[in-house]
Design an enzyme around this catalytic site. Structure first.
Site, PDB file in Angstrom:
ATOM      1  N   THR A  12     -20.330  -9.030   6.436  1.00 56.61           N
ATOM      2  CA  THR A  12     -19.895  -9.856   7.552  1.00 56.61           C
ATOM      3  C   THR A  12     -20.740  -9.559   8.728  1.00 56.61           C
ATOM      4  O   THR A  12     -21.277 -10.624   9.581  1.00 56.61           O
ATOM      5  CB  THR A  12     -18.436  -9.697   7.982  1.00 56.61           C
ATOM      6  OG1 THR A  12     -17.699 -10.150   6.951  1.00 56.61           O
ATOM      7  CG2 THR A  12     -18.087 -10.546   9.323  1.00 56.61           C
ATOM      8  N   THR A  89     -17.004  -4.896   4.471  1.00 60.29           N
ATOM      9  CA  THR A  89     -15.788  -4.224   4.436  1.00 60.29           C
ATOM     10  C   THR A  89     -14.958  -4.437   3.190  1.00 60.29           C
ATOM     11  O   THR A  89     -14.303  -3.308   2.855  1.00 60.29           O
ATOM     12  CB  THR A  89     -14.910  -4.540   5.568  1.00 60.29           C
ATOM     13  OG1 THR A  89     -14.760  -6.061   5.432  1.00 60.29           O
ATOM     14  CG2 THR A  89     -15.430  -4.300   6.794  1.00 60.29           C
ATOM     15  N   GLN A 270       0.767   3.359  -6.736  1.00 59.16           N
ATOM     16  CA  GLN A 270       0.737   1.950  -5.966  1.00 59.16           C
ATOM     17  C   GLN A 270       1.039   2.265  -4.389  1.00 59.16           C
ATOM     18  O   GLN A 270       0.977   1.339  -3.472  1.00 59.16           O
ATOM     19  CB  GLN A 270       1.668   0.692  -6.320  1.00 59.16           C
ATOM     20  CG  GLN A 270       1.060   0.205  -7.784  1.00 59.16           C
ATOM     21  CD  GLN A 270       2.100  -0.702  -8.231  1.00 59.16           C
ATOM     22  OE1 GLN A 270       2.967  -1.377  -7.646  1.00 59.16           O
ATOM     23  NE2 GLN A 270       2.130  -0.852  -9.794  1.00 59.16           N
ATOM     24  N   CYS A 271       1.522   3.287  -3.968  1.00 62.96           N
ATOM     25  CA  CYS A 271       2.032   3.558  -3.100  1.00 62.96           C
ATOM     26  C   CYS A 271       0.795   4.232  -2.078  1.00 62.96           C
ATOM     27  O   CYS A 271      -0.200   4.608  -2.560  1.00 62.96           O
ATOM     28  CB  CYS A 271       2.912   4.914  -2.834  1.00 62.96           C
ATOM     29  SG  CYS A 271       4.454   4.656  -3.485  1.00 62.96           S
TER      30      CYS A 271
HETATM   31  N1  ASP Z   1     -16.878 -10.369   2.436  1.00 64.79           N
HETATM   32  C1  ASP Z   1     -17.448  -9.524   3.320  1.00 64.79           C
HETATM   33  C2  ASP Z   1     -17.889  -8.428   2.727  1.00 64.79           C
HETATM   34  O1  ASP Z   1     -17.347  -7.482   2.342  1.00 64.79           O
HETATM   35  C3  ASP Z   1     -16.117  -9.136   4.299  1.00 64.79           C
HETATM   36  C4  ASP Z   1     -16.900  -8.071   5.498  1.00 64.79           C
HETATM   37  O2  ASP Z   1     -18.032  -7.392   5.408  1.00 64.79           O
HETATM   38  O3  ASP Z   1     -15.931  -7.735   6.434  1.00 64.79           O
HETATM   39  O4  ASP Z   1     -19.266  -8.282   2.553  1.00 64.79           O
END
Ligand code: ASP
Length: 334
Positions: A12, A89, A270-271
């Protein structure tokens, strides 16, 4: 003079909105950086930017891309004080975990960061994340692969993406923060690993790993096909301390099939916080009896990355189990 190598892989932070949604744009990040006067302040280390081609949404990142990053860091290791990896992310915690195994014995920081709001959009978090990450990489007090996000520095193989929209998108639920950037950058030295001696780089290869998330009333039958398909490892995300339902013996049938094929089975929880502990309840006793591997307090992301690393190094059977259950790069508390 400290100099940092910044690698832009996509995500992003350097995306622009197109008809089909946000996509990373060639040259856009460099253009935005050139508009940041803060980068010329004496406190901010000088840096070189390497932009990958193609730039990727991190959902598309695979082990070959981990290899490219690790190879570049390995090749340029002596030329820089530290590294900043700009990354989407969505899978940043996987890449950070993978790099922590592929690049062992670090004595320089490798800081992964990105942003929730792209450059060029009002209220972007790109600026702060880049400046702080550059300073952390340039100060070189954290010889680890780490993730910087929302003013906090986390150990990479302990980090998890916890929010799809908050600026503080990451946490490391089972390990304290390594640093915090407030008025100053405050390092928590007791949480930071000591420097290694000499960088050890290990490439990884393709591995067929499946993750099975247990749900109430799960029908194990539907997983037969996956197991028949030559899996290299099966990660099971159980309830609580690693418990799984034993529906009329269905589980036993599935597990004995897995056992026959010698496919390693790894049990995570899963926690978000806490640890897997096999044999604590009757519902995990069978897992213990078939010698399943316990992930303890490792994240699923770190477990998968560690499997890539160890399977690529050729570990199988008891040797794999022993290493999976041992702390190798700060990913596990025992
Ligand atoms: N979809 C994006 C990625 O992981 C999300 C991000 O960068 O926040 O490349």
């Amino acid at each position: 003079m400290n100099k940092v190598c910044m690698i832009y892989t996509g995500g992003t932070i350097g995306m622009k909105k197109e008809e089909q949604g946000y996509v990373p744009k060639k040259g856009f990040l460099a253009e935005q950086l050139s508009l940041m006067p803060e980068l010329n302040y004496p406190e901010v280390p000088k840096f070189d930017l390497i932009e990958y081609d193609p730039l990727l949404d991190s959902s598309n990142i695979r082990y070959e891309h981990w290899m490219r990053i690790a190879e570049d860091v390995h090749r340029l290791y002596d030329d820089y004080t530290g590294f900043v990896i700009l990354h989407g992310t969505d899978t940043m915690a996987y890449t950070a975990s993978a790099l922590s195994f592929m690049l062992r014995d670090l004595c320089k920081p490798i800081v992964l960061t990105g942003s929730q709001i792209p450059f060029g959009v009002i209220r972007t978090d790109a600026r702060d994340n880049i400046i702080s990450s550059l300073m952390i990489a340039g100060e070189a007090r954290v010889p680890e692969v780490c993730v910087f996000f929302g003013n906090k520095l986390f150990r990479g193989n302990r980090s998890m993406k916890m929010s799809s929209d908050e600026k503080g998108a990451f946490e490391s639920p089972n390990y304290p923060e390594l640093a915090e950037s407030g008025v100053q950058i405050r390092y928590f030295d007791k949480n930071i690993a000591p420097p290694g001696r000499e960088l050890i780089y290990t490439p990884v290869g393709e591995q067929k790993i499946a993750v099975l998330k247990i749900i109430p009333g799960i029908s194990y039958e539907i997983f037969n096909a996956i197991i028949d398909n030559g899996l290299d490892a099966l990660v099971i995300e159980g309830f609580g301390a690693g418990n799984i339902p034993n529906l009329n013996g269905e589980l036993v049938t599935l597990l004995s099939k897995v056992e026959d094929t010698q496919t390693p089975i790894i049990i995570c929880t899963q926690c978000i916080r806490g640890s897997t502990l096999l044999g604590e309840y009757e519902t995990s006793a069978q897992l213990k009896s078939i010698n399943a591997i316990c992930a303890f307090d490792m994240t699923t992301e770190a477990t998968i990355a560690k499997l890539y690393y160890l399977l690529s190094k050729g570990y199988r059977g008891e040797k794999l189990k022993l290493r999976m259950e041992t702390n190798l790069a700060g990913e596990l508390t025992r």
